[in-house]
Design a protein around this motif. Structure first.
Motif, PDB file in Angstrom:
ATOM      1  N   PHE A  59       0.804  -1.199  -0.260  1.00 14.58           N
ATOM      2  CA  PHE A  59      -0.145   0.099   0.262  1.00 14.58           C
ATOM      3  C   PHE A  59       1.033   1.326   0.367  1.00 14.58           C
ATOM      4  O   PHE A  59       0.702   2.002  -0.846  1.00 14.58           O
ATOM      5  N   VAL A  60       1.993   1.563   1.490  1.00 10.08           N
ATOM      6  CA  VAL A  60       2.560   2.661   0.991  1.00 10.08           C
ATOM      7  C   VAL A  60       3.291   2.896  -0.199  1.00 10.08           C
ATOM      8  O   VAL A  60       3.535   4.214  -0.773  1.00 10.08           O
ATOM      9  N   VAL A  61       4.134   1.689  -1.546  1.00  7.96           N
ATOM     10  CA  VAL A  61       4.913   1.668  -2.257  1.00  7.96           C
ATOM     11  C   VAL A  61       3.706   2.867  -3.129  1.00  7.96           C
ATOM     12  O   VAL A  61       4.011   3.121  -4.227  1.00  7.96           O
ATOM     13  N   TYR A  62       2.225   1.592  -3.405  1.00 11.20           N
ATOM     14  CA  TYR A  62       1.687   2.426  -4.595  1.00 11.20           C
ATOM     15  C   TYR A  62       1.009   3.385  -3.704  1.00 11.20           C
ATOM     16  O   TYR A  62       1.190   4.609  -5.240  1.00 11.20           O
ATOM     17  N   VAL A  63       1.102   4.009  -2.892  1.00  2.85           N
ATOM     18  CA  VAL A  63       0.309   5.723  -2.688  1.00  2.85           C
ATOM     19  C   VAL A  63       1.891   6.205  -3.163  1.00  2.85           C
ATOM     20  O   VAL A  63       1.486   7.684  -3.862  1.00  2.85           O
ATOM     21  N   ASN A  64       3.240   5.581  -2.949  1.00  5.22           N
ATOM     22  CA  ASN A  64       4.317   6.656  -2.890  1.00  5.22           C
ATOM     23  C   ASN A  64       4.789   6.875  -4.270  1.00  5.22           C
ATOM     24  O   ASN A  64       5.155   7.950  -4.581  1.00  5.22           O
ATOM     25  N   ASN A  65       3.920   6.104  -5.234  1.00  5.52           N
ATOM     26  CA  ASN A  65       3.901   6.327  -6.830  1.00  5.52           C
ATOM     27  C   ASN A  65       2.869   6.785  -7.289  1.00  5.52           C
ATOM     28  O   ASN A  65       2.790   7.171  -8.574  1.00  5.52           O
ATOM     29  N   LEU A  66       1.822   7.331  -7.019  1.00  8.98           N
ATOM     30  CA  LEU A  66       0.319   8.679  -7.008  1.00  8.98           C
ATOM     31  C   LEU A  66       1.357  10.082  -6.766  1.00  8.98           C
ATOM     32  O   LEU A  66       2.033  10.429  -5.950  1.00  8.98           O
ATOM     33  N   HIS A  67       1.131  10.843  -7.862  1.00 10.96           N
ATOM     34  CA  HIS A  67       1.032  12.246  -7.763  1.00 10.96           C
ATOM     35  C   HIS A  67       2.210  12.136  -7.666  1.00 10.96           C
ATOM     36  O   HIS A  67       3.139  13.268  -7.039  1.00 10.96           O
ATOM     37  N   LYS A  68       3.783  11.632  -8.278  1.00 13.94           N
ATOM     38  CA  LYS A  68       5.416  12.061  -8.023  1.00 13.94           C
ATOM     39  C   LYS A  68       5.326  13.132  -8.210  1.00 13.94           C
ATOM     40  O   LYS A  68       4.400  14.262  -9.314  1.00 13.94           O
ATOM     41  N   GLN A  69       6.680  13.270  -7.297  1.00 15.03           N
ATOM     42  CA  GLN A  69       6.950  14.901  -7.403  1.00 15.03           C
ATOM     43  C   GLN A  69       7.940  15.748  -8.157  1.00 15.03           C
ATOM     44  O   GLN A  69       8.631  14.723  -8.362  1.00 15.03           O
ATOM     45  N   ALA A  70       7.879  16.798  -8.777  1.00 16.10           N
ATOM     46  CA  ALA A  70       9.053  16.952  -9.969  1.00 16.10           C
ATOM     47  C   ALA A  70      10.527  16.922  -9.366  1.00 16.10           C
ATOM     48  O   ALA A  70      10.055  17.253  -7.612  1.00 16.10           O
ATOM     49  N   PRO A  71      11.435  16.704  -9.667  1.00 13.70           N
ATOM     50  CA  PRO A  71      12.584  16.564  -8.940  1.00 13.70           C
ATOM     51  C   PRO A  71      12.968  18.395  -8.693  1.00 13.70           C
ATOM     52  O   PRO A  71      12.412  19.018  -8.794  1.00 13.70           O
ATOM     53  N   LYS A  72      13.233  18.100  -7.307  1.00 16.75           N
ATOM     54  CA  LYS A  72      14.140  19.755  -6.380  1.00 16.75           C
ATOM     55  C   LYS A  72      14.929  19.477  -7.545  1.00 16.75           C
ATOM     56  O   LYS A  72      16.311  19.246  -8.416  1.00 16.75           O
ATOM     57  N   LYS A  73      15.426  21.133  -8.083  1.00 16.15           N
ATOM     58  CA  LYS A  73      15.712  22.010  -8.706  1.00 16.15           C
ATOM     59  C   LYS A  73      16.793  22.195  -7.774  1.00 16.15           C
ATOM     60  O   LYS A  73      17.201  22.332  -6.275  1.00 16.15           O
ATOM     61  N   ALA A  74      18.597  22.448  -8.476  1.00 12.21           N
ATOM     62  CA  ALA A  74      19.836  22.196  -8.226  1.00 12.21           C
ATOM     63  C   ALA A  74      19.973  23.423  -8.324  1.00 12.21           C
ATOM     64  O   ALA A  74      20.351  23.704  -9.371  1.00 12.21           O
ATOM     65  N   SER A  75      20.714  24.107  -7.893  1.00 10.62           N
ATOM     66  CA  SER A  75      21.650  25.346  -8.189  1.00 10.62           C
ATOM     67  C   SER A  75      22.891  25.197  -9.181  1.00 10.62           C
ATOM     68  O   SER A  75      23.492  23.486  -8.500  1.00 10.62           O
ATOM     69  N   LYS A  76      23.721  25.893  -9.675  1.00  6.49           N
ATOM     70  CA  LYS A  76      25.106  25.609  -9.587  1.00  6.49           C
ATOM     71  C   LYS A  76      25.848  24.754  -8.898  1.00  6.49           C
ATOM     72  O   LYS A  76      27.284  23.652  -9.333  1.00  6.49           O
ATOM     73  N   LEU A  77      25.982  25.926  -7.591  1.00  2.09           N
ATOM     74  CA  LEU A  77      26.431  25.552  -6.758  1.00  2.09           C
ATOM     75  C   LEU A  77      26.988  24.330  -6.250  1.00  2.09           C
ATOM     76  O   LEU A  77      27.067  23.554  -5.865  1.00  2.09           O
ATOM     77  N   ASP A  78      24.982  23.698  -6.148  1.00  2.00           N
ATOM     78  CA  ASP A  78      25.112  22.763  -5.683  1.00  2.00           C
ATOM     79  C   ASP A  78      25.368  20.964  -6.898  1.00  2.00           C
ATOM     80  O   ASP A  78      26.042  20.254  -6.161  1.00  2.00           O
ATOM     81  N   VAL A  79      24.857  21.408  -7.533  1.00  3.42           N
ATOM     82  CA  VAL A  79      25.592  20.827  -8.943  1.00  3.42           C
ATOM     83  C   VAL A  79      27.257  20.653  -8.807  1.00  3.42           C
ATOM     84  O   VAL A  79      28.225  18.945  -8.832  1.00  3.42           O
ATOM     85  N   ALA A  80      28.696  21.977  -8.324  1.00  2.00           N
ATOM     86  CA  ALA A  80      29.473  21.595  -8.533  1.00  2.00           C
ATOM     87  C   ALA A  80      30.052  21.329  -7.280  1.00  2.00           C
ATOM     88  O   ALA A  80      31.179  20.137  -7.186  1.00  2.00           O
ATOM     89  N   PHE A  81      29.528  21.266  -5.875  1.00  2.07           N
ATOM     90  CA  PHE A  81      29.420  20.470  -4.817  1.00  2.07           C
ATOM     91  C   PHE A  81      29.406  19.145  -5.090  1.00  2.07           C
ATOM     92  O   PHE A  81      30.790  18.194  -4.687  1.00  2.07           O
ATOM     93  N   GLU A  82      29.197  18.574  -5.207  1.00  2.22           N
ATOM     94  CA  GLU A  82      28.353  16.858  -6.048  1.00  2.22           C
ATOM     95  C   GLU A  82      29.127  16.541  -6.871  1.00  2.22           C
ATOM     96  O   GLU A  82      29.752  15.628  -6.580  1.00  2.22           O
ATOM     97  N   LYS A  83      30.249  16.819  -7.702  1.00  7.26           N
ATOM     98  CA  LYS A  83      30.702  16.716  -9.011  1.00  7.26           C
ATOM     99  C   LYS A  83      31.787  17.009  -7.843  1.00  7.26           C
ATOM    100  O   LYS A  83      32.490  15.289  -7.940  1.00  7.26           O
ATOM    101  N   LYS A  84      32.774  17.452  -6.571  1.00  2.00           N
ATOM    102  CA  LYS A  84      33.696  17.649  -6.055  1.00  2.00           C
ATOM    103  C   LYS A  84      33.500  16.323  -5.092  1.00  2.00           C
ATOM    104  O   LYS A  84      35.049  15.836  -5.048  1.00  2.00           O
TER     105      LYS A  84
END
Length: 91
Positions: A59-84
């Motif tokens: 049930f929890v998996v089914y409910v979590n798959n309804l109305h998926k959230q849009a992916p969170k936006k990442a700033s340029k600094l976040d992307v650079a930090f993830e690369k580091k």
């Protein structure tokens, strides 16, 4: 009671993702759960069943798959930090 908390939290998150659509959870006597949706325009009608009865984890998996959230936006600094971080892990 504690078992249904996980399912109830999943339904609350679904309401948030669906702009507070009137979803609710039905807990059956055999321990399974079902998802319903009320019709706010016809308050005298019973809620419509959206899902079949399911075990809690399913049930929890089914409910979590309804109305998926849009992916969170990442700033340029976040992307650079993830690369580091990724580069540091490879060393």
């Amino acid at each position: 009671m504690a078992r249904s908390t996980k399912a109830a939290h999943a339904v609350n998150r679904l309401r948030e993702r669906s702009n507070n659509a009137p979803y609710s959870m039905v807990s059956l006597a055999d321990g399974r759960f079902s998802l319903t949706l009320a019709n706010l325009e016809q308050l005298d009608e019973l809620p419509v069943s959206v899902s079949d009865a399911m075990e809690m984890d399913e049930f929890v998996v089914y409910v979590n798959n309804l109305h998926k959230q849009a992916p969170k936006k990442a700033s340029k600094l976040d992307v650079a930090f993830e690369k580091k971080i990724a580069a540091a892990k490879q060393k």
